[in-house]
Design a protein around this motif. Structure first.
Motif, PDB file in Angstrom:
ATOM      1  N   MET A 113      63.659  16.872  35.014  1.00 44.40           N
ATOM      2  CA  MET A 113      65.056  16.877  34.583  1.00 44.40           C
ATOM      3  C   MET A 113      66.024  16.891  35.764  1.00 44.40           C
ATOM      4  O   MET A 113      67.125  16.324  35.683  1.00 44.40           O
ATOM      5  N   VAL A 114      65.637  17.541  36.866  1.00 39.95           N
ATOM      6  CA  VAL A 114      66.545  17.680  38.005  1.00 39.95           C
ATOM      7  C   VAL A 114      66.885  16.328  38.620  1.00 39.95           C
ATOM      8  O   VAL A 114      68.064  15.953  38.704  1.00 39.95           O
ATOM      9  N   LEU A 120      71.827  10.263  36.935  1.00 37.54           N
ATOM     10  CA  LEU A 120      72.882   9.962  35.958  1.00 37.54           C
ATOM     11  C   LEU A 120      74.263  10.253  36.545  1.00 37.54           C
ATOM     12  O   LEU A 120      75.190   9.429  36.422  1.00 37.54           O
ATOM     13  N   ILE A 121      74.412  11.392  37.201  1.00 39.82           N
ATOM     14  CA  ILE A 121      75.710  11.772  37.761  1.00 39.82           C
ATOM     15  C   ILE A 121      76.111  10.830  38.894  1.00 39.82           C
ATOM     16  O   ILE A 121      77.250  10.342  38.948  1.00 39.82           O
ATOM     17  N   PHE A 122      75.184  10.543  39.796  1.00 42.44           N
ATOM     18  CA  PHE A 122      75.503   9.655  40.918  1.00 42.44           C
ATOM     19  C   PHE A 122      75.792   8.231  40.451  1.00 42.44           C
ATOM     20  O   PHE A 122      76.627   7.536  41.031  1.00 42.44           O
ATOM     21  N   PRO A 247      82.532  11.330  35.055  1.00 46.14           N
ATOM     22  CA  PRO A 247      81.600  11.664  36.148  1.00 46.14           C
ATOM     23  C   PRO A 247      81.809  13.058  36.721  1.00 46.14           C
ATOM     24  O   PRO A 247      80.836  13.770  37.012  1.00 46.14           O
ATOM     25  N   PHE A 248      83.046  13.472  36.861  1.00 45.42           N
ATOM     26  CA  PHE A 248      83.337  14.761  37.489  1.00 45.42           C
ATOM     27  C   PHE A 248      83.149  15.921  36.514  1.00 45.42           C
ATOM     28  O   PHE A 248      82.840  17.041  36.928  1.00 45.42           O
ATOM     29  N   PRO A 307      79.854  21.348  27.915  1.00 43.55           N
ATOM     30  CA  PRO A 307      78.866  21.995  27.035  1.00 43.55           C
ATOM     31  C   PRO A 307      77.653  21.125  26.748  1.00 43.55           C
ATOM     32  O   PRO A 307      76.548  21.644  26.546  1.00 43.55           O
ATOM     33  N   LEU A 308      77.833  19.809  26.744  1.00 43.29           N
ATOM     34  CA  LEU A 308      76.692  18.927  26.490  1.00 43.29           C
ATOM     35  C   LEU A 308      75.716  18.934  27.665  1.00 43.29           C
ATOM     36  O   LEU A 308      74.495  18.936  27.467  1.00 43.29           O
ATOM     37  N   ILE A 309      76.238  18.942  28.894  1.00 41.24           N
ATOM     38  CA  ILE A 309      75.345  18.994  30.052  1.00 41.24           C
ATOM     39  C   ILE A 309      74.708  20.371  30.161  1.00 41.24           C
ATOM     40  O   ILE A 309      73.564  20.515  30.633  1.00 41.24           O
TER      41      ILE A 309
END
Length: 379
Positions: A113-114, A120-122, A247-248, A307-309
């Motif tokens: 997951m890490v 996904l974020i990048f 993204p942020f 909250p979703l993340i």
């Protein structure tokens, strides 16, 4: 706009628009004429070369937030790939899996997951970087004033965290992640109070767009949400949120989880903290739950990605605990008693499920009220 300005430059500069004279009087006269033209035509971004800007205006050249964000983001990707993924230069410390297992605790998520979440974020931040260099969006207020240099600061903290964590200096990694959360919070607060572009280019009968006509009726103001810098930008609220805000918000939610994870990992490493680790893990879980609920109900405009993340991260912890059933690992059993493990297990399930369900209900309620309000205004 470009052709009219080029013709004007050619007329006042004489033939080639790049030809200039060395006579100071002519230079001042042409500078005044050009400034008057720009002011009268309400041109906020002129298609002048760097040489023209130096000769005929008082523009100062400096590092823009766009280039600072790009350079720092590339550095983050390079450091993440070299140290975090390939392990170059840190073989004596072991790989990421080894470091994670040494500091294993109830807050440790499933390993895959890490990297998946960071990718996904990048990826979402890379899309923002691409749009920040498009001609229509590079100078809009949401980038220059909303985001500014904050993303550069975030990337600097991200680099510090990657280096510290991969070299197994957990306490320093915790400090860098704390600074990362602070700058991300600062960035998201700025974006929260930054108005949306919310402009769809529709042409009037005279061929001018409505948002250009609307922007020409207001005065230029640095604090105005409808500044002339946004005149040529057109984007719906949904696309603007996906590119410039999502993204942020994802990064902030994931950084908060990593901050609490680093706190628990740091407690595992220090014997003086180890006795308090069960309480630290339970308090961290409660803190994570409160943050997710807070951003849904306290702000006027709910922040749904956080909250979703958090639910996503809690789900990774849940999966890790399920994989260790029927009995947890030896490292977990040596630190936590059965009562603490059962409490944490129930809490992580509740955090995962509730943050998804409550976020969905809040979204439906918020959307229904917003749609009703817009419908009444349209009538």
């Amino acid at each position: 706009m470009r052709s009219r300005l080029d013709l004007y430059r050619a007329s006042i500069f004489g033939g080639d628009s790049g030809t200039v004279t060395t006579n100071d009087t002519n230079r001042m006269s042409r500078q005044s004429q050009l400034e008057d033209y720009l002011r009268n035509q309400r041109i906020s971004r002129a298609t002048l070369s760097r040489r023209d800007l130096q000769e005929y205006t008082d523009v100062k050249f400096f590092v823009s937030p766009n280039f600072a964000s790009l350079a720092s983001f590339i550095t983050v990707l390079a450091v993440m790939f070299c140290l975090g993924w390939m392990g170059w230069g840190r073989d004596v410390r072991g790989n990421y899996r080894d470091i994670s297992l040494i500091s294993e605790n109830l807050f440790t998520p499933i390993l895959w997951m890490v990297p998946a979440t960071w990718i996904l974020i990048f990826a979402s931040e890379a899309i923002f970087i691409l749009f920040s260099f498009c001609n229509s969006y590079s100078h809009i207020s949401i980038i220059q004033r909303g985001i500014g240099f904050h993303f550069f600061y975030v990337n600097c903290c991200q680099v510090g965290w990657i280096i510290s964590y991969t070299f197994d200096i957990i306490w320093l990694a915790f400090i860098w992640m704390l600074l990362n959360v602070i700058f991300l919070l600062w960035l998201n607060v700025n974006l929260y109070y930054q108005d949306h572009i919310d402009q769809i280019p529709t042409l009037n009968r005279d061929g001018t767009s409505q948002h250009q006509q609307r922007s020409s009726s207001i005065t230029t103001n640095n604090n105005s949400p409808s500044s002339l810098d946004d005149e040529n930008a057109s984007m719906t609220v949904v696309y603007e949120w996906l590119i410039f805000r999502l993204p942020f918000q994802l990064h902030l939610g994931w950084a908060i989880f990593n901050l609490l994870l680093n706190l628990n990992e740091m407690a595992v490493r220090y014997d003086t903290w180890k006795t308090a680790l069960p309480q630290i893990s339970l308090i961290s879980l409660v803190t994570l739950w409160i943050i997710g609920i807070f951003v849904l109900f306290f702000p006027k405009y709910p922040v749904f990605p956080i909250p979703l993340i958090i639910a996503w991260a809690a789900g990774g912890v849940w999966i890790q605990l399920v994989n260790q059933s029927p009995s947890p690992s030896a490292a977990i059993v040596s630190i936590y008693d059965d009562l603490t493990i059962n409490r944490f297990y129930g809490g992580i399930i509740a955090t995962t499920v509730e943050h998804v369900v409550i976020a969905f209900i809040r979204f439906v309620y918020y959307f229904a009220n917003s749609y009703s309000l817009l419908h009444r205004e349209g009538q």
